[in-house]
Design a protein around this motif. Structure first.
Motif, PDB file in Angstrom:
ATOM      1  N   GLU A  77       0.832  -1.213   0.000  1.00 51.06           N
ATOM      2  CA  GLU A  77       0.000   0.000   0.000  1.00 51.06           C
ATOM      3  C   GLU A  77       0.865   1.261   0.000  1.00 51.06           C
ATOM      4  O   GLU A  77       0.610   2.209  -0.753  1.00 51.06           O
ATOM      5  N   GLN A  78       1.902   1.273   0.861  1.00 48.78           N
ATOM      6  CA  GLN A  78       2.804   2.429   0.906  1.00 48.78           C
ATOM      7  C   GLN A  78       3.474   2.655  -0.445  1.00 48.78           C
ATOM      8  O   GLN A  78       3.605   3.793  -0.905  1.00 48.78           O
ATOM      9  N   GLU A  81       0.978   4.049  -2.979  1.00 49.38           N
ATOM     10  CA  GLU A  81       0.650   5.447  -2.675  1.00 49.38           C
ATOM     11  C   GLU A  81       1.745   6.392  -3.154  1.00 49.38           C
ATOM     12  O   GLU A  81       1.476   7.534  -3.537  1.00 49.38           O
ATOM     13  N   SER A  82       2.997   5.927  -3.139  1.00 41.86           N
ATOM     14  CA  SER A  82       4.127   6.772  -3.548  1.00 41.86           C
ATOM     15  C   SER A  82       4.311   6.802  -5.066  1.00 41.86           C
ATOM     16  O   SER A  82       5.150   7.556  -5.559  1.00 41.86           O
ATOM     17  N   LYS A 105       4.737   5.882   7.668  1.00 41.93           N
ATOM     18  CA  LYS A 105       3.461   6.147   8.320  1.00 41.93           C
ATOM     19  C   LYS A 105       3.639   6.516   9.789  1.00 41.93           C
ATOM     20  O   LYS A 105       2.664   6.764  10.478  1.00 41.93           O
ATOM     21  N   THR A 106       4.865   6.537  10.281  1.00 41.51           N
ATOM     22  CA  THR A 106       5.075   6.983  11.655  1.00 41.51           C
ATOM     23  C   THR A 106       4.852   8.482  11.725  1.00 41.51           C
ATOM     24  O   THR A 106       5.096   9.226  10.766  1.00 41.51           O
ATOM     25  N   ARG A 129      -4.659  10.159  16.756  1.00 46.04           N
ATOM     26  CA  ARG A 129      -4.588   8.758  16.323  1.00 46.04           C
ATOM     27  C   ARG A 129      -4.805   7.790  17.472  1.00 46.04           C
ATOM     28  O   ARG A 129      -5.400   6.719  17.286  1.00 46.04           O
ATOM     29  N   GLU A 185       1.233   2.731  19.757  1.00 47.90           N
ATOM     30  CA  GLU A 185       0.890   1.857  18.642  1.00 47.90           C
ATOM     31  C   GLU A 185       0.821   0.397  19.093  1.00 47.90           C
ATOM     32  O   GLU A 185      -0.126  -0.324  18.769  1.00 47.90           O
TER      33      GLU A 185
END
Length: 410
Positions: A77-78, A81-82, A105-106, A129, A185
């Motif tokens: 996914e990352q 997205e890029s 995503k951090t 979050r 997290e």
């Protein structure tokens, strides 16, 4: 990529701009030698930038998107997205793609430098979050910045950690914030943090963090006294006329906040022999004259902390004692923290008026000054990831100490 011109805004620094445009510092400096020669950037001046795309990768034929993602420790996914222009294409073989930073995503990341604005932004994002993260403020700085605290956990054992007491030790702030994010997290996912259990931390301890005790000083180190700084003339005089402030430890009034606490303050003044404001070692005219130190002391008095940690840099050492006033558990606990972090527990003499000194003297509970990293302050951001692991393991051990003691006695 074509050369572009940008206008510098207040708060911009070369590392921040380089990060924003995905350039190396070296390239930005090479394109702007006149700016590199300045101590700090001036709002309104124009810089040449050549926006980059970060890492690029030529996907070999037959390699799936998932395999490419795993190669770079990313999710599919990352990666998609890029690369929005080909995100819906199934086969990327033969394509040249953008590779985002791992852990993109951090929330807590260093984008060139980490200052007060980044801290406030990240606290807001963490609260949004993670419902287990709460924040507030303990007071204000000389220049009116709020001094935020972050709380996580709701157990009966209260632990406090602070950072950036010294201005050029600002790397300690994102280190502390990254630990809070990873804790939150792991708790939200009901997973372990390394071998530790955040569910037990949450139930048995309350962690109170003050991530930036000296925001005015941090801003001074990173941005200087350009752009109509309120204290420009005084600061330049106290700094011996030098326009660079990267060596500055004190607050904006030239007072060293870690020499401000009422623990044999007079002896520390005599030892330092610094009697006027400056970059470091001036303890002020009396204990707790500075609003940042006042706020931290008063806030500490309002909480029954079982232990405190003050993060400084550098040296990879843990100072745990104060004039033989520390409780018996301090020495063995310091050895546990040293083993967890890889740092060295040191019995220190000839130092007074620090926060942990005052805490030990006033409350008789364990207090620790932890010197993170190695090198010259400000530490290079390249050490950030390693220091995060070291400090994270130390704090994890401290948060787990109470539960282990309870288990042993039960």
């Amino acid at each position: 990529m074509e050369l572009q011109w940008i206008i510098v805004k207040t708060g911009d620094t070369l590392p921040r701009i380089a990060s924003a445009y995905r350039m190396t510092n070296a390239l930005l400096c090479a394109l702007n030698p006149e700016a590199t020669a300045q101590p700090y950037l001036l709002a309104g001046q124009m810089l040449r930038v050549m926006p980059g795309t970060g890492r690029r990768y030529a996907v070999p034929p037959g390699e799936t998107v998932q395999e490419t993602a795993e190669r770079f420790a990313l999710s599919e996914e990352q990666l998609r997205e890029s690369n929005p222009e080909i995100s819906k294409v199934k086969d990327w073989g033969g394509c040249c793609i953008n590779i985002p930073q791992a852990g993109g995503k951090t929330i807590v990341n260093i984008e060139g430098e980490y200052g007060y604005r980044e801290l406030i932004r990240d606290i807001q994002r963490l609260e949004a979050r993670y419902s287990c993260v709460k924040s507030g403020e303990i007071g204000t700085s000389v220049m009116g910045k709020t001094l935020p605290y972050v709380r996580i956990g709701h157990g009966p054992r209260h632990i406090h950690v602070n950072a950036s007491v010294h201005a050029n030790e600002w790397l300690t702030t994102p280190v502390l914030m990254r630990f809070i994010e990873e804790y939150a997290e792991a708790y939200s996912l009901d997973s372990l943090w390394h071998s530790y259990d955040p569910q037990r931390w949450m139930q048995e301890t309350t962690l109170w963090a003050v991530p930036m005790v000296n925001p005015d000083g941090v801003e001074l180190v990173q941005e200087g006294v350009v752009n109509h700084h309120k204290y420009a003339s005084e600061l330049l005089a106290w700094n011996g006329g030098r326009p660079h402030f990267t060596h500055w430890k004190a607050n904006i009034r030239g007072v060293d906040l870690n020499d401000q606490f009422p623990a044999h303050w007079d002896e520390e003044v005599a030892r330092r022999s610094v009697f006027s404001p400056g970059p470091r070692d001036y303890a002020g005219t009396a204990p707790l004259t500075e609003p940042e130190a006042q706020a931290l002391a008063q806030w500490t008095q309002e909480h029954a902390f079982a232990a405190v940690v003050s993060l400084h840099s550098q040296g990879q050492e843990i100072y745990w004692n104060y004039r033989d006033l520390e409780p018996r558990e301090s020495a063995p606990l310091s050895r546990k923290l040293a083993k967890a972090s890889g740092y060295k527990a040191i019995k220190l003499g000839g130092s007074d008026a620090g926060y942990k000194d005052w805490f030990i003297q006033a409350f008789g509970k364990p207090g620790f000054t932890v010197e993170v990293g190695l090198g010259v302050n400000p530490l290079p951001v390249e050490q950030f990831d390693d220091i995060c692991v070291e400090v994270g393991m130390l704090l994890a051990e401290l948060l787990s100490h109470g539960e282990r003691e309870a288990g042993a006695s039960g």
